[in-house]
Design an enzyme around this catalytic site. Structure first.
Site, PDB file in Angstrom:
ATOM      1  N   HIS A 171       0.773  -1.141   0.084  1.00 47.04           N
ATOM      2  CA  HIS A 171       0.150  -0.039   0.042  1.00 47.04           C
ATOM      3  C   HIS A 171       0.801   1.243   0.117  1.00 47.04           C
ATOM      4  CE1 HIS A 171      -3.262  -3.054   1.507  1.00 47.04           C
ATOM      5  NE2 HIS A 171      -3.374  -2.529   0.168  1.00 47.04           N
ATOM      6  N   ASP A 190     -18.186  -2.146 -11.770  1.00 50.98           N
ATOM      7  CA  ASP A 190     -17.354  -2.639 -12.748  1.00 50.98           C
ATOM      8  C   ASP A 190     -16.442  -1.645 -13.154  1.00 50.98           C
ATOM      9  OD1 ASP A 190     -15.808  -3.612 -14.705  1.00 50.98           O
ATOM     10  OD2 ASP A 190     -17.461  -3.920 -15.979  1.00 50.98           O
ATOM     11  N   ASP A 238      -5.592  -1.304  -8.304  1.00 50.34           N
ATOM     12  CA  ASP A 238      -5.409  -2.267  -7.363  1.00 50.34           C
ATOM     13  C   ASP A 238      -6.108  -3.479  -7.530  1.00 50.34           C
ATOM     14  OD1 ASP A 238      -4.551  -3.302  -5.064  1.00 50.34           O
ATOM     15  OD2 ASP A 238      -5.626  -2.184  -3.495  1.00 50.34           O
ATOM     16  N   SER A 239      -5.654  -4.220  -8.391  1.00 51.77           N
ATOM     17  CA  SER A 239      -6.513  -5.230  -9.063  1.00 51.77           C
ATOM     18  C   SER A 239      -5.846  -6.510  -8.551  1.00 51.77           C
ATOM     19  CB  SER A 239      -6.671  -5.389 -10.466  1.00 51.77           C
ATOM     20  OG  SER A 239      -5.309  -5.458 -10.844  1.00 51.77           O
ATOM     21  N   PRO A 259     -11.768 -11.844 -12.265  1.00 45.56           N
ATOM     22  CA  PRO A 259     -12.490 -10.507 -12.407  1.00 45.56           C
ATOM     23  C   PRO A 259     -11.583  -9.344 -12.996  1.00 45.56           C
ATOM     24  CG  PRO A 259     -12.526 -11.338 -10.164  1.00 45.56           C
ATOM     25  CD  PRO A 259     -11.958 -12.541 -11.075  1.00 45.56           C
TER      26      PRO A 259
HETATM   27  N1  AG3 Z   1      -3.989  -6.764  -4.935  1.00 46.87           N
HETATM   28  C1  AG3 Z   1      -3.407  -8.051  -5.550  1.00 46.87           C
HETATM   29  C2  AG3 Z   1      -2.160  -8.056  -5.975  1.00 46.87           C
HETATM   30  C3  AG3 Z   1      -1.708  -9.364  -6.862  1.00 46.87           C
HETATM   31  C4  AG3 Z   1      -1.495 -10.567  -6.110  1.00 46.87           C
HETATM   32  N2  AG3 Z   1      -1.193 -11.701  -6.821  1.00 46.87           N
HETATM   33  C5  AG3 Z   1      -0.554 -12.871  -6.470  1.00 46.87           C
HETATM   34  N3  AG3 Z   1      -0.210 -12.924  -5.238  1.00 46.87           N
HETATM   35  N4  AG3 Z   1      -0.260 -13.615  -7.218  1.00 46.87           N
HETATM   36  C6  AG3 Z   1      -3.695  -6.687  -3.713  1.00 46.87           C
HETATM   37  C7  AG3 Z   1      -5.105  -6.241  -2.845  1.00 46.87           C
HETATM   38  C8  AG3 Z   1      -4.224  -5.280  -1.978  1.00 46.87           C
HETATM   39  N5  AG3 Z   1      -5.065  -4.072  -1.692  1.00 46.87           N
END
Ligand code: AG3
Length: 289
Positions: free
Chosen positions: A67, A143, A162-163, A169
């Protein structure tokens, strides 16, 4: 002989023959949402953590790394950013960091999965308290692709994607269509930060190439920076920094950023410069696309 009454483990494939495991002390939630398989678990070392479709998204122990790195670099390059859009980020960690900048006037967040938000509000207060406490935050369950498609030109200075990874999805958020709309929606000095995956295991490298090819097509400046996060594959992960005019190093405003007076646990402006310095094998991966 060591015996355990309750020998329960969470395991995640990092490659076809590599697994990352931690012993589970508590299972809070396991459910199939309309979008993905969601788990809220706890281990001694990592604290409470959330997984989506079998991949750790965040843990109480190392979420600060992710973050800090998704939010502060862009604000140190363009400290005048005022209008921020977060796509995804249902746990609230990214919004929490952005909300620390008092001068941010518009903070919209579009998360596709309301179940993620609900679960984090219940079990992950360290990241999610911003979701209920921050008056500037406008949380939309919807979406992200459609939201950006419908957003007016020049309506944000910063978009933080932040996906999840580029399948399930999150897949739509790794398309040229999405990046083109982001570019249109961003101001002339706007910045986009997106997932760039990992560079060690084959599956992650493929996703890194996929993310980078598409973003390079749309933005004149498309750089990549890394950070050390123990619970993602190989312990090292990347974000993309895309902009129409700012170079993340030569345009870094370290003094301006220092004036914000933020006490950050991972990020600082020295590390900022280092994070964009990539190992040769990673440069090669990125140059190959
Ligand atoms: N967002 C996902 C990051 C990618 C994770 N991928 C993986 N471990 N293969 C994190 C959300 C945090 N706000």
């Amino acid at each position: 002989m060591l015996t355990k009454a309750n020998d329960m483990w969470y395991s995640e494939y990092h490659d076809y023959d590599v697994k990352f495991s931690t012993e589970i002390t508590e299972v809070f939630l396991q459910e199939q949402t309309p979008f993905q398989y969601l788990q809220m678990l706890k281990s001694d070392t990592f604290g409470t953590f959330m997984t989506l479709d079998g991949y750790i998204q965040l843990t109480e122990m190392d979420e600060f790394v992710y973050h800090d790195m998704i939010s502060h670099p862009a604000l140190a390059v363009n400290p005048s950013i005022k209008r921020v859009l977060i796509i995804g980020g249902g746990d609230g960690g990214t919004a929490r960091e952005v909300a620390r900048y008092k001068h941010i006037s518009k903070l919209d967040m579009v998360e596709i999965d309301g179940a993620v938000v609900d679960a984090c509000i219940k079990y992950m207060p360290t990241t999610s308290s911003v979701l209920t406490n921050e008056p500037r935050l406008n949380l939309i369950i919807g979406d992200g692709l459609a939201f950006v498609r419908d957003a007016p030109d020049n309506s944000y200075d910063l978009i933080l994607v932040d996906s999840t990874d580029p399948f399930g999805p999150g897949e739509d958020l790794f398309t040229v269509e999405f990046y083109k709309n982001c570019s249109r929606v961003l101001s002339e000095d706007g910045i986009l930060i997106n997932q760039h995956e990992g560079a060690f295991y084959e599956g992650d490298v493929l996703q890194m190439k996929k993310a980078h090819t598409k973003i390079k097509e749309v933005f004149t400046i498309a750089r990549v920076y890394g950070f050390n996060i123990p619970t993602y594959a190989s312990g090292y992960w990347y974000f993309g920094f895309a902009s129409k005019k700012y170079d993340p190093i030569s345009d870094l405003k370290a003094d301006k950023w220092a004036e914000f007076g933020l006490d950050t646990k991972y990020y600082n402006t020295e590390l900022h410069k280092g994070a964009f310095a990539l190992p040769n094998y990673v440069k090669k991966i990125l140059e190959s696309v």
